[in-house]
Design a protein around this motif. Structure first.
Motif, PDB file in Angstrom:
ATOM      1  N   SER A 136       0.796  -1.266   0.052  1.00 15.24           N
ATOM      2  CA  SER A 136       0.021  -0.052  -0.016  1.00 15.24           C
ATOM      3  C   SER A 136       0.961   1.269  -0.008  1.00 15.24           C
ATOM      4  CB  SER A 136      -1.075   0.010   1.218  1.00 15.24           C
ATOM      5  OG  SER A 136      -1.860  -1.122   1.186  1.00 15.24           O
ATOM      6  N   TYR A 198      -4.528  -3.378   4.320  1.00 16.93           N
ATOM      7  CA  TYR A 198      -3.480  -2.857   3.309  1.00 16.93           C
ATOM      8  C   TYR A 198      -3.789  -3.409   2.093  1.00 16.93           C
ATOM      9  CZ  TYR A 198      -0.669  -0.686   7.308  1.00 16.93           C
ATOM     10  OH  TYR A 198      -0.212   0.049   8.226  1.00 16.93           O
ATOM     11  N   VAL A 199      -4.209  -3.014   1.372  1.00  9.80           N
ATOM     12  CA  VAL A 199      -4.463  -3.301  -0.037  1.00  9.80           C
ATOM     13  C   VAL A 199      -3.626  -2.735  -1.277  1.00  9.80           C
ATOM     14  CG1 VAL A 199      -6.066  -3.699  -1.966  1.00  9.80           C
ATOM     15  CG2 VAL A 199      -6.793  -4.146   0.609  1.00  9.80           C
ATOM     16  N   LEU A 202      -3.585   0.981  -2.746  1.00 10.12           N
ATOM     17  CA  LEU A 202      -4.517   1.829  -2.365  1.00 10.12           C
ATOM     18  C   LEU A 202      -3.912   2.269  -0.665  1.00 10.12           C
ATOM     19  CD1 LEU A 202      -7.683  -0.112  -2.706  1.00 10.12           C
ATOM     20  CD2 LEU A 202      -7.044   1.900  -3.796  1.00 10.12           C
ATOM     21  N   ALA A 205      -6.395   1.341   4.889  1.00 10.63           N
ATOM     22  CA  ALA A 205      -7.969   1.399   5.094  1.00 10.63           C
ATOM     23  C   ALA A 205      -8.341   1.497   6.445  1.00 10.63           C
ATOM     24  CB  ALA A 205      -8.788   0.395   4.333  1.00 10.63           C
ATOM     25  N   ALA A 210     -13.639   2.798   4.594  1.00  9.86           N
ATOM     26  CA  ALA A 210     -12.476   2.412   3.567  1.00  9.86           C
ATOM     27  C   ALA A 210     -12.160   1.118   3.499  1.00  9.86           C
ATOM     28  CB  ALA A 210     -11.458   3.461   4.328  1.00  9.86           C
ATOM     29  N   GLN A 211     -12.346   0.180   4.544  1.00 13.57           N
ATOM     30  CA  GLN A 211     -12.031  -1.109   4.590  1.00 13.57           C
ATOM     31  C   GLN A 211     -12.978  -1.821   3.519  1.00 13.57           C
ATOM     32  OE1 GLN A 211     -12.828  -2.599   8.479  1.00 13.57           O
ATOM     33  NE2 GLN A 211     -11.288  -1.328   9.243  1.00 13.57           N
ATOM     34  N   ALA A 214     -11.557  -0.821   0.054  1.00 17.99           N
ATOM     35  CA  ALA A 214     -10.266  -1.519  -0.270  1.00 17.99           C
ATOM     36  C   ALA A 214     -10.524  -3.115  -0.702  1.00 17.99           C
ATOM     37  CB  ALA A 214      -9.478  -1.502   0.744  1.00 17.99           C
ATOM     38  N   TYR A 282      -3.039  -8.173   5.724  1.00 18.52           N
ATOM     39  CA  TYR A 282      -2.412  -7.869   4.248  1.00 18.52           C
ATOM     40  C   TYR A 282      -1.914  -8.909   3.540  1.00 18.52           C
ATOM     41  CZ  TYR A 282       2.213  -7.605   6.361  1.00 18.52           C
ATOM     42  OH  TYR A 282       3.263  -8.186   7.121  1.00 18.52           O
TER      43      TYR A 282
END
Length: 293
Positions: A136, A198-199, A202, A205, A210-211, A214, A282
């Motif tokens: 990310s 973590y994506v 992006l 999040a 946001a999650q 993502a 992640y």
């Protein structure tokens, strides 16, 4: 199982009135580790601050730190300058296991994130047991001079470490079954509202909205395997681990590892048993397959 856990919780000394541990020593260890990166180089700092069996996931495999960064290797004068700093940190209620995660820069350019799991040693010092990072971007996160957000230590009652690991593994089995068909829905079931997800490509999040956004960027389904390694706090409130992952992206079969940190936290005020929620998650993709001619 829940009745057994409740019985154990009520029979063990309450920590309600006890002072909760401070994550400051973990944050300080991470900052000292990062400072040594400048002075000692990557191999020097990584070996200095790791336990001998500290794990790094590199080239698609989980490897000991000494295999990835041989301590006897001469420092390359052209080695890039690797810098990192904590943006999010936490510690177990027992004060023996902690983590930090935050931004990374290479030669002054923001480039991804790191995630480090730390364990307190018998002499009171801290050494890391796992270090790896998601892709990310870190362009928008706070810089090195900012204080990291601290995950509060959980006020739940103690749980035997082996029971904590077993309960997390049961939850992971359910997550893995659901992720094969609808990973977004099942991840949202287990992610804490303040988790760091973590994506790749992006920003981190850090809230439910946001999650959810993502997770739309991940494939619809994953084939997750059971945990290959991990650890647990003495209080039974933090469990970390990693394991194999398979998925398809852009028409190609991909492999890698999932990495997660779970925290047992109250589901409502006064709950001393708690529920497990993911607080860091992640993927680490393995190198892509070679292009066909």
């Amino acid at each position: 199982m829940r009745v057994l856990v409740l019985t154990l919780a009520l029979s063990l000394p309450s920590m309600a009135a006890a002072q909760m541990p401070d994550a400051a020593p973990v944050i300080a260890a991470e900052r000292a580790f990062a400072a040594d990166g400048r002075a000692l180089g990557i191999a020097g700092s990584f070996n200095k601050w790791a336990e001998p069996d500290g794990i790094v996931i590199a080239a698609g495999r989980a490897q000991r730190v000494s295999a990835v960064y041989p301590p006897e290797a001469v420092r390359d004068p052209q080695e890039p300058l690797l810098e990192w700093w904590p943006n999010f940190a936490g510690i177990a209620a027992s004060g023996d296991l902690g983590f930090t995660t935050g931004g990374v820069a290479v030669n002054g350019q923001r480039a991804g994130h790191y995630f480090t799991v730390w364990r307190r040693q018998a002499d009171g010092s801290w050494r890391w047991v796992y270090d790896g990072g998601p892709a990310s971007p870190s362009s928008d996160v706070a810089g090195p001079d900012a204080d990291p957000v601290v995950l509060p230590a959980s006020p739940v009652a103690p749980m035997p470490a082996d029971m904590a690991v077993r309960s997390v593994r049961v939850n992971e089995e359910m997550l893995h079954m659901g992720a094969s068909m609808a990973q977004k829905e099942v991840h949202l079931t287990w992610l804490a509202p303040d988790a760091r997800l973590y994506v790749a490509r992006l920003p981190p999040a850090t809230d439910p909205q946001a999650q959810a956004a993502a997770l739309d960027a991940w494939p619809h389904g994953f084939q997750f395997g059971p945990a290959e390694n991990g650890g647990v706090s003495a209080h039974g409130d933090l469990v970390w681990g990693y394991g194999p992952a398979r998925w398809e992206a852009d028409g190609l079969a991909r492999t890698g590892h999932w990495v997660r940190l779970w925290q047992r936290r109250p589901s409502e005020p006064g709950d001393r048993v708690g529920e497990w929620r993911i607080v860091v998650a992640y993927l680490i993709p393995a190198p892509p397959p070679p292009a066909t001619q």
